[in-house]
Scaffold this active site. Sequence first.
Site, short mmCIF file in Angstrom:
data_model
loop_
_atom_site.label_atom_id
_atom_site.label_comp_id
_atom_site.label_asym_id
_atom_site.label_seq_id
_atom_site.Cartn_x
_atom_site.Cartn_y
_atom_site.Cartn_z
N CYS A 116 -6.80 -37.95 -5.07
CA CYS A 116 -6.25 -38.08 -6.41
C CYS A 116 -5.94 -36.74 -7.07
O CYS A 116 -5.16 -36.66 -8.01
CB CYS A 116 -7.20 -38.87 -7.30
SG CYS A 116 -7.54 -40.53 -6.69
N HIS A 250 -5.07 -37.91 -14.67
CA HIS A 250 -5.03 -38.86 -13.56
C HIS A 250 -5.42 -40.23 -14.11
O HIS A 250 -6.38 -40.36 -14.85
CB HIS A 250 -6.02 -38.40 -12.48
CG HIS A 250 -6.27 -39.43 -11.43
ND1 HIS A 250 -5.25 -40.11 -10.80
CD2 HIS A 250 -7.43 -39.90 -10.88
CE1 HIS A 250 -5.77 -40.94 -9.92
NE2 HIS A 250 -7.09 -40.84 -9.96
N ASN A 280 -4.19 -47.17 -10.58
CA ASN A 280 -4.51 -45.87 -9.98
C ASN A 280 -3.63 -45.67 -8.75
O ASN A 280 -3.83 -46.31 -7.71
CB ASN A 280 -6.00 -45.84 -9.60
CG ASN A 280 -6.42 -44.51 -9.00
OD1 ASN A 280 -5.60 -43.65 -8.69
ND2 ASN A 280 -7.72 -44.33 -8.83
#
Length: 323
Positions: A116, A250, A280
Site C-alpha cells: 500500500c 491511503h 482499499n
Amino acid sequence: MKFTHHTRIIGTGSYLPPTVITNDDLAKKMETSHEWIVERTGIEKRHIAGPDETASTMAIAAAERAIESAGITSKDIDMILVATVTPDFIIPSVSCLLQDHFKLGGRPAFDIGAACSGFIYGLSIADQYIKTGAAKTILLVATEAMSRIVDWNDRRTCILFGDGAGAVVLQASDKPGICSTHLHADGSYKDLLWAPSAFPSQKKEGLEPYVIMKGNEVFKLAVNSLSKSVDEVLEANHLENKDIDWLVPHQANMRIITAIAKKLNLPMEKVILTIADHSNTSAASIPLALDTAIRDGRIKRGDKLLLEAFGAGLTWGSALVVY
C-alpha cells in the site's frame, strides 16, 4: 550534493474497472451487512477487474490519461516505474509491459513491491532521479488487482479490497513540487499482513494465494506509525498543521484516516476521501484519490498536499507535495 531541479506533477490519470460489487452484494453471500461494513471501514462498494483486465491493462489506461493530462507524448518519458503487488506475471514486470505498449524500448522500467506504500516509495525514487538530473520525465503508475488475491469467502478481508490504477507524470521543473519524502519499513511485523504466492512449492504446503491479515494489530501500528510520519513531514519542511491544504491518505480504513486528520487538526472537508466508492486499492489508492480531486477542481496549483500510506511489509511513508 546540490540539486538543480524540483520534481513536479504535470499530469494525473486513473482507471477503475466498470464492474462494481456493493456491500449489499456481499451480504447476499455471507453473514454481513452494508451497515456493518460501513461502520468498521467506511467502504460502500468496490470496483473489480473483469476477466480480461489485469494490473497492466489498468495501468495502461491510467497512464494514457496521465500522459494526455500532462500535454506530452509517450516519447517524452525517460523512465517507467510501477508500484504493484498484483502483477500479471511473476516475470516480466508490469513496467516492462507498459514500456512495450508505449514502444519505449531501451529506457529503464521496473516495479516497486511496497504494497500500500508503493506509490509513496515510487514518488521518492522518481524524485531522486529527477533532482540529480538522471531523468527529466518519469511515468509513475500504481496498479492493483487485489480481487485476485482475496478469499471471497473470508469476511475479514474480502470486504476491504478493490481494483484500479492511478498514474502521475513527473517532470523536472524550476517550480516547487515534491518537497520531501519519508520512507520506513519493519519486516519484523511481516506476519501481520501477507499473502503466499502461487509458486508450486507453496501449493504443496497447502498455502492458498490469499491475503491474510491480523486487522486489529495492523490498525494500531498504522495509526501510531502514520502519526509519527506526519510529524516527520511537518518538521522537515518547517510547517505547522494549518499550512497543509489537503490530506491525501491511503484509503485503507476510515477510522485510520479520521485519526490522522484529528492529529493534524484538519477538518474532514480538507481530506480527500474515495474509500466509500473505491475501497482499499492498495498502492493505487493515493493516485486514484489525487486524480479524482484534481479533476473535480478541489486540488489547485500551489496547494500543499500531505500524502501518507501504510501497508504490508510492514511499510509506511509520507510526502509533502506542492501541486
